[in-house]
Design a protein around this motif. Structure first.
Motif, PDB file in Angstrom:
ATOM      1  N   SER A  61       0.834  -1.202   0.000  1.00 53.10           N
ATOM      2  CA  SER A  61       0.000   0.000   0.000  1.00 53.10           C
ATOM      3  C   SER A  61       0.874   1.258   0.000  1.00 53.10           C
ATOM      4  O   SER A  61       0.557   2.243  -0.674  1.00 53.10           O
ATOM      5  N   ALA A  64       2.213   1.646  -3.458  1.00 52.96           N
ATOM      6  CA  ALA A  64       1.167   2.183  -4.329  1.00 52.96           C
ATOM      7  C   ALA A  64       0.961   3.671  -4.037  1.00 52.96           C
ATOM      8  O   ALA A  64       0.812   4.481  -4.963  1.00 52.96           O
ATOM      9  N   SER A  65       0.973   3.999  -2.751  1.00 51.86           N
ATOM     10  CA  SER A  65       0.830   5.412  -2.374  1.00 51.86           C
ATOM     11  C   SER A  65       1.999   6.236  -2.901  1.00 51.86           C
ATOM     12  O   SER A  65       1.819   7.348  -3.404  1.00 51.86           O
ATOM     13  N   GLU A  67       3.841   5.505  -5.494  1.00 56.84           N
ATOM     14  CA  GLU A  67       3.698   5.607  -6.956  1.00 56.84           C
ATOM     15  C   GLU A  67       2.682   6.680  -7.313  1.00 56.84           C
ATOM     16  O   GLU A  67       2.902   7.482  -8.234  1.00 56.84           O
ATOM     17  N   LYS A  68       1.582   6.689  -6.568  1.00 58.21           N
ATOM     18  CA  LYS A  68       0.542   7.689  -6.816  1.00 58.21           C
ATOM     19  C   LYS A  68       1.092   9.087  -6.544  1.00 58.21           C
ATOM     20  O   LYS A  68       0.891  10.013  -7.338  1.00 58.21           O
ATOM     21  N   LEU A  69       1.816   9.207  -5.433  1.00 59.15           N
ATOM     22  CA  LEU A  69       2.413  10.496  -5.087  1.00 59.15           C
ATOM     23  C   LEU A  69       3.435  10.919  -6.136  1.00 59.15           C
ATOM     24  O   LEU A  69       3.508  12.084  -6.517  1.00 59.15           O
ATOM     25  N   LYS A  70       4.204   9.946  -6.624  1.00 59.05           N
ATOM     26  CA  LYS A  70       5.195  10.235  -7.665  1.00 59.05           C
ATOM     27  C   LYS A  70       4.509  10.739  -8.925  1.00 59.05           C
ATOM     28  O   LYS A  70       4.945  11.728  -9.524  1.00 59.05           O
ATOM     29  N   LYS A  71       3.417  10.065  -9.297  1.00 57.87           N
ATOM     30  CA  LYS A  71       2.682  10.515 -10.491  1.00 57.87           C
ATOM     31  C   LYS A  71       2.109  11.913 -10.280  1.00 57.87           C
ATOM     32  O   LYS A  71       2.140  12.750 -11.188  1.00 57.87           O
ATOM     33  N   GLU A  72       1.590  12.152  -9.075  1.00 55.17           N
ATOM     34  CA  GLU A  72       1.042  13.481  -8.790  1.00 55.17           C
ATOM     35  C   GLU A  72       2.147  14.539  -8.853  1.00 55.17           C
ATOM     36  O   GLU A  72       1.938  15.629  -9.388  1.00 55.17           O
ATOM     37  N   GLU A  75       3.052  15.125 -12.433  1.00 53.72           N
ATOM     38  CA  GLU A  75       2.008  15.926 -13.073  1.00 53.72           C
ATOM     39  C   GLU A  75       2.104  17.385 -12.609  1.00 53.72           C
ATOM     40  O   GLU A  75       1.998  18.313 -13.417  1.00 53.72           O
TER      41      GLU A  75
END
Length: 175
Positions: A61, A64-65, A67-72, A75
């Motif tokens: 988790s 995944a968090s 990765e999500k933070l990295k994508k954010e 962006e």
């Protein structure tokens, strides 16, 4: 028990009683191990397994968090770059507009100054012409009054005109 096994091994045959005793001892030992050791060990292993599973789930988790933070963040970085480019472009446009405005203002001010200078020069020219006309008129009147009051021959008339011209030249140089 080791003595029994040694005794049975020495004769080459195991007696049925010895085998039953060993079997019952083994079963009792297994039950005792199961009752006193197997349960806590199994419980400890289950807890350890649950903890490892929980840690792995937590790591998944968190990954995944992350990765999500990295994508954010990526962006946001792209958006920041786009905003920076937009700000720079707006600044360039604003600078160009301001430059054109300043140049236009300078041209209009120069035109105003030029028109004022032209007007002042024209006025000065008109004033000078008017003053020269007045001077010529007054000199003409003086010459005429002197000519009328005095009979002159050609040499006297020429010398009178030359003296007035000199006087006029000195008069104009004083101004």
């Amino acid at each position: 028990m080791a003595g029994i096994l040694v005794l049975g091994a020495g004769t080459g045959k195991l007696a049925l009683g010895d085998m039953l005793f060993i079997l019952i001892s083994f079963i009792l030992l297994t039950l005792a191990v199961k009752h006193y050791a197997w349960g806590p060990v199994t419980k400890m292993m289950d807890a350890r397994s649950a903890k490892i599973t929980g840690d792995l789930d937590y790591a998944d988790s968190e990954r995944a968090s992350a990765e999500k933070l990295k994508k954010e963040r990526e962006e946001a970085l792209r958006n920041s770059r786009a905003e920076a480019i937009e700000i720079v472009n707006k600044a360039k446009d604003s600078g160009d507009t301001q430059k054109k405005s300043i140049v236009a203002d300078a041209h209009s001010e120069a035109e105003v100054v030029r028109q004022k200078a032209k007007s002042d020069a024209e006025k000065a020219k008109q004033d000078a012409m008017s003053e020269a006309q007045n001077d010529i008129a007054s000199l003409s009147l003086e010459i005429a009054s002197k000519v009328i009051s005095k009979e002159l021959n050609a040499d006297d008339q020429k010398s009178l005109i030359d003296s007035y011209i000199k006087e006029l030249t000195v008069h104009n140089e004083d101004k």
